[in-house]
Design a protein around this motif. Structure first.
Motif, PDB file in Angstrom:
ATOM      1  N   ILE A  85      30.840  -7.145 -31.597  1.00  0.00           N
ATOM      2  CA  ILE A  85      30.725  -6.755 -30.030  1.00  0.00           C
ATOM      3  C   ILE A  85      31.584  -7.391 -29.479  1.00  0.00           C
ATOM      4  O   ILE A  85      30.503  -8.377 -29.192  1.00  0.00           O
ATOM      5  CB  ILE A  85      29.359  -5.803 -29.937  1.00  0.00           C
ATOM      6  N   ILE A  86      32.632  -7.100 -28.698  1.00  0.00           N
ATOM      7  CA  ILE A  86      33.532  -8.052 -27.827  1.00  0.00           C
ATOM      8  C   ILE A  86      33.389  -7.285 -26.333  1.00  0.00           C
ATOM      9  O   ILE A  86      33.099  -5.847 -26.443  1.00  0.00           O
ATOM     10  CB  ILE A  86      34.806  -8.226 -27.875  1.00  0.00           C
ATOM     11  N   ARG A  87      33.293  -8.370 -25.282  1.00  0.00           N
ATOM     12  CA  ARG A  87      34.174  -7.487 -23.932  1.00  0.00           C
ATOM     13  C   ARG A  87      35.575  -6.838 -23.962  1.00  0.00           C
ATOM     14  O   ARG A  87      36.134  -7.800 -24.633  1.00  0.00           O
ATOM     15  CB  ARG A  87      33.665  -8.292 -22.860  1.00  0.00           C
ATOM     16  N   ASP A  88      35.534  -6.095 -23.392  1.00  0.00           N
ATOM     17  CA  ASP A  88      36.894  -5.323 -23.555  1.00  0.00           C
ATOM     18  C   ASP A  88      37.259  -6.487 -22.458  1.00  0.00           C
ATOM     19  O   ASP A  88      37.814  -5.375 -21.293  1.00  0.00           O
ATOM     20  CB  ASP A  88      37.260  -4.390 -23.273  1.00  0.00           C
ATOM     21  N   THR A  89      38.110  -6.919 -22.631  1.00  0.00           N
ATOM     22  CA  THR A  89      38.965  -7.745 -21.737  1.00  0.00           C
ATOM     23  C   THR A  89      40.732  -7.129 -21.193  1.00  0.00           C
ATOM     24  O   THR A  89      41.592  -7.653 -21.101  1.00  0.00           O
ATOM     25  CB  THR A  89      38.588  -9.275 -21.906  1.00  0.00           C
ATOM     26  N   GLY A  90      40.957  -6.806 -22.694  1.00  0.00           N
ATOM     27  CA  GLY A  90      43.022  -6.525 -23.296  1.00  0.00           C
ATOM     28  C   GLY A  90      43.209  -7.034 -23.840  1.00  0.00           C
ATOM     29  O   GLY A  90      44.420  -7.081 -24.141  1.00  0.00           O
ATOM     30  N   SER A  91      42.340  -8.413 -24.207  1.00  0.00           N
ATOM     31  CA  SER A  91      42.971  -9.524 -24.939  1.00  0.00           C
ATOM     32  C   SER A  91      41.624 -10.053 -25.894  1.00  0.00           C
ATOM     33  O   SER A  91      40.683  -9.977 -25.717  1.00  0.00           O
ATOM     34  CB  SER A  91      43.705 -10.691 -24.323  1.00  0.00           C
ATOM     35  N   GLU A  92      42.665 -10.121 -26.908  1.00  0.00           N
ATOM     36  CA  GLU A  92      41.159 -10.502 -28.206  1.00  0.00           C
ATOM     37  C   GLU A  92      41.971 -12.062 -28.526  1.00  0.00           C
ATOM     38  O   GLU A  92      41.424 -12.223 -29.522  1.00  0.00           O
ATOM     39  CB  GLU A  92      41.746 -10.425 -29.481  1.00  0.00           C
ATOM     40  N   ALA A  93      42.451 -12.787 -27.843  1.00  0.00           N
ATOM     41  CA  ALA A  93      42.955 -14.118 -28.030  1.00  0.00           C
ATOM     42  C   ALA A  93      42.120 -15.138 -28.400  1.00  0.00           C
ATOM     43  O   ALA A  93      41.819 -16.297 -28.065  1.00  0.00           O
ATOM     44  CB  ALA A  93      43.762 -14.620 -26.599  1.00  0.00           C
ATOM     45  N   ASN A  94      40.617 -15.441 -26.759  1.00  0.00           N
ATOM     46  CA  ASN A  94      39.639 -16.294 -27.463  1.00  0.00           C
ATOM     47  C   ASN A  94      38.335 -15.347 -27.926  1.00  0.00           C
ATOM     48  O   ASN A  94      37.408 -14.667 -27.008  1.00  0.00           O
ATOM     49  CB  ASN A  94      39.222 -16.605 -25.513  1.00  0.00           C
ATOM     50  N   LEU A  95      38.142 -14.832 -28.711  1.00  0.00           N
ATOM     51  CA  LEU A  95      37.996 -14.007 -29.590  1.00  0.00           C
ATOM     52  C   LEU A  95      35.751 -14.562 -29.588  1.00  0.00           C
ATOM     53  O   LEU A  95      35.704 -13.867 -29.198  1.00  0.00           O
ATOM     54  CB  LEU A  95      37.498 -13.888 -31.295  1.00  0.00           C
ATOM     55  N   ASP A  96      35.776 -15.725 -29.948  1.00  0.00           N
ATOM     56  CA  ASP A  96      34.210 -16.107 -29.953  1.00  0.00           C
ATOM     57  C   ASP A  96      34.265 -16.325 -28.359  1.00  0.00           C
ATOM     58  O   ASP A  96      32.626 -15.995 -28.404  1.00  0.00           O
ATOM     59  CB  ASP A  96      34.701 -17.540 -30.125  1.00  0.00           C
ATOM     60  N   GLU A  97      34.746 -16.607 -27.452  1.00  0.00           N
ATOM     61  CA  GLU A  97      34.448 -16.323 -25.817  1.00  0.00           C
ATOM     62  C   GLU A  97      33.958 -15.061 -25.156  1.00  0.00           C
ATOM     63  O   GLU A  97      33.350 -14.863 -24.616  1.00  0.00           O
ATOM     64  CB  GLU A  97      35.376 -17.252 -25.300  1.00  0.00           C
ATOM     65  N   ILE A  98      34.528 -14.244 -26.295  1.00  0.00           N
ATOM     66  CA  ILE A  98      33.867 -12.415 -25.544  1.00  0.00           C
ATOM     67  C   ILE A  98      32.974 -11.849 -26.040  1.00  0.00           C
ATOM     68  O   ILE A  98      32.634 -10.969 -26.221  1.00  0.00           O
ATOM     69  CB  ILE A  98      35.378 -11.630 -24.781  1.00  0.00           C
ATOM     70  N   THR A  99      33.126 -12.402 -27.111  1.00  0.00           N
ATOM     71  CA  THR A  99      32.274 -11.929 -27.984  1.00  0.00           C
ATOM     72  C   THR A  99      31.023 -11.905 -27.633  1.00  0.00           C
ATOM     73  O   THR A  99      30.085 -12.919 -27.231  1.00  0.00           O
ATOM     74  CB  THR A  99      32.094 -12.740 -29.835  1.00  0.00           C
ATOM     75  N   VAL A 100      30.262 -10.347 -27.489  1.00  0.00           N
ATOM     76  CA  VAL A 100      28.618 -10.715 -27.488  1.00  0.00           C
ATOM     77  C   VAL A 100      27.660 -10.757 -28.316  1.00  0.00           C
ATOM     78  O   VAL A 100      26.438 -11.028 -28.287  1.00  0.00           O
ATOM     79  CB  VAL A 100      28.065  -9.581 -26.132  1.00  0.00           C
ATOM     80  N   PHE A 101      27.919  -9.960 -29.709  1.00  0.00           N
ATOM     81  CA  PHE A 101      27.048  -9.432 -30.734  1.00  0.00           C
ATOM     82  C   PHE A 101      27.757  -9.866 -32.182  1.00  0.00           C
ATOM     83  O   PHE A 101      29.176  -9.807 -32.044  1.00  0.00           O
ATOM     84  CB  PHE A 101      26.360  -8.624 -30.783  1.00  0.00           C
ATOM     85  N   HIS A 102      27.577 -10.698 -33.039  1.00  0.00           N
ATOM     86  CA  HIS A 102      28.291 -10.916 -34.510  1.00  0.00           C
ATOM     87  C   HIS A 102      27.564 -11.200 -35.351  1.00  0.00           C
ATOM     88  O   HIS A 102      26.471 -11.689 -35.622  1.00  0.00           O
ATOM     89  CB  HIS A 102      28.961 -12.459 -34.321  1.00  0.00           C
ATOM     90  N   LEU A 103      27.915  -9.982 -36.165  1.00  0.00           N
ATOM     91  CA  LEU A 103      27.500 -10.636 -37.818  1.00  0.00           C
ATOM     92  C   LEU A 103      28.699 -10.992 -38.614  1.00  0.00           C
ATOM     93  O   LEU A 103      29.687  -9.936 -38.811  1.00  0.00           O
ATOM     94  CB  LEU A 103      26.335  -9.037 -38.647  1.00  0.00           C
ATOM     95  N   PRO A 104      28.313 -12.015 -39.359  1.00  0.00           N
ATOM     96  CA  PRO A 104      29.314 -12.898 -39.709  1.00  0.00           C
ATOM     97  C   PRO A 104      29.783 -12.313 -41.104  1.00  0.00           C
ATOM     98  O   PRO A 104      29.514 -11.388 -42.029  1.00  0.00           O
ATOM     99  CB  PRO A 104      28.799 -13.800 -40.394  1.00  0.00           C
ATOM    100  N   PRO A 105      30.661 -11.828 -41.441  1.00  0.00           N
ATOM    101  CA  PRO A 105      31.819 -11.695 -42.741  1.00  0.00           C
ATOM    102  C   PRO A 105      30.140 -11.547 -44.001  1.00  0.00           C
ATOM    103  O   PRO A 105      30.136 -12.798 -44.288  1.00  0.00           O
ATOM    104  CB  PRO A 105      32.542 -13.107 -43.290  1.00  0.00           C
ATOM    105  N   LYS A 106      30.195 -10.789 -44.349  1.00  0.00           N
ATOM    106  CA  LYS A 106      28.721 -11.143 -45.969  1.00  0.00           C
ATOM    107  C   LYS A 106      29.189  -9.720 -46.454  1.00  0.00           C
ATOM    108  O   LYS A 106      29.588  -8.595 -46.456  1.00  0.00           O
ATOM    109  CB  LYS A 106      27.419 -10.877 -45.209  1.00  0.00           C
ATOM    110  N   VAL A 107      28.532  -9.938 -47.814  1.00  0.00           N
ATOM    111  CA  VAL A 107      28.615  -8.364 -48.952  1.00  0.00           C
ATOM    112  C   VAL A 107      27.635  -7.777 -48.381  1.00  0.00           C
ATOM    113  O   VAL A 107      26.557  -8.436 -48.311  1.00  0.00           O
ATOM    114  CB  VAL A 107      28.819  -8.852 -49.896  1.00  0.00           C
ATOM    115  N   TYR A 108      27.908  -6.479 -48.070  1.00  0.00           N
ATOM    116  CA  TYR A 108      26.389  -5.682 -47.960  1.00  0.00           C
ATOM    117  C   TYR A 108      26.572  -4.610 -48.911  1.00  0.00           C
ATOM    118  O   TYR A 108      27.015  -3.258 -49.289  1.00  0.00           O
ATOM    119  CB  TYR A 108      26.273  -4.527 -47.096  1.00  0.00           C
ATOM    120  N   PRO A 109      25.773  -5.178 -50.206  1.00  0.00           N
ATOM    121  CA  PRO A 109      25.755  -4.203 -51.647  1.00  0.00           C
ATOM    122  C   PRO A 109      24.629  -2.949 -51.646  1.00  0.00           C
ATOM    123  O   PRO A 109      24.961  -1.650 -52.253  1.00  0.00           O
ATOM    124  CB  PRO A 109      24.492  -4.790 -52.585  1.00  0.00           C
ATOM    125  N   SER A 110      23.818  -3.446 -50.385  1.00  0.00           N
ATOM    126  CA  SER A 110      23.228  -1.573 -50.075  1.00  0.00           C
ATOM    127  C   SER A 110      23.879  -0.631 -48.868  1.00  0.00           C
ATOM    128  O   SER A 110      23.657   0.323 -49.124  1.00  0.00           O
ATOM    129  CB  SER A 110      22.184  -1.831 -49.025  1.00  0.00           C
TER     130      SER A 110
END
Length: 148
Positions: A93-118
């Motif tokens: 979930i990111i703040r809508d700044t109109g740009s995703e250039a600094n993704l880590d900077e605008i991220t407010v929630f992050h689930l890293p890549p993972k396999v979800y077998p469920s």
């Protein structure tokens, strides 16, 4: 018992049984139709996920578009296609700044890549303030990476 009484009981039983079968088939048909008309489907490349959000402390109704209030928010992403199970899924979930250039900077929630077998992902996040946010779902591990 008289033959007439037995016939009446059998007729009543047949009516109850037939009525139950009618309502059962209607319920099954409705379930399939609801998914076909479901507006809460997230498309990620060739894949689809069912999206459901709710705010357990302030709202009784589910949502699948704009988040109605600030506060605790739970979002469920359920895979519709089995092909997603062995792939990695990342959610941001990111703040809508109109740009995703600094993704880590605008991220407010992050689930890293993972396999979800469920085949189900739960996002539990508290929005402390109003604002414009965007959810990013990335699927990797297949022939190509997809972002929605």
């Amino acid at each position: 018992m008289s033959a007439r009484l037995i016939e009446m009981k059998q007729a009543i039983f047949a009516i109850i049984l037939a009525t139950g079968m009618v309502f059962t088939s209607q319920a099954q048909a409705h379930g399939g139709l609801a998914l076909a008309e479901d507006m809460c489907v997230l498309t990620v490349g060739p894949y689809r996920m069912h999206f459901t959000g709710y705010q357990p402390l302030s709202q009784e109704e589910e949502f699948c578009e704009d988040i109605p209030e600030t506060g605790k928010t739970v979002i469920a992403l359920d895979y519709i296609q089995e092909e997603l199970r062995p792939l990695k899924t990342e959610v941001r979930i990111i703040r809508d700044t109109g740009s995703e250039a600094n993704l880590d900077e605008i991220t407010v929630f992050h689930l890293p890549p993972k396999v979800y077998p469920s085949a189900s992902i739960t996002v539990d996040h508290t929005f402390p303030e109003k604002g414009k946010f965007v959810g990013l779902v990335t699927v990797t591990g297949g022939a190509q990476d997809y972002v929605s």
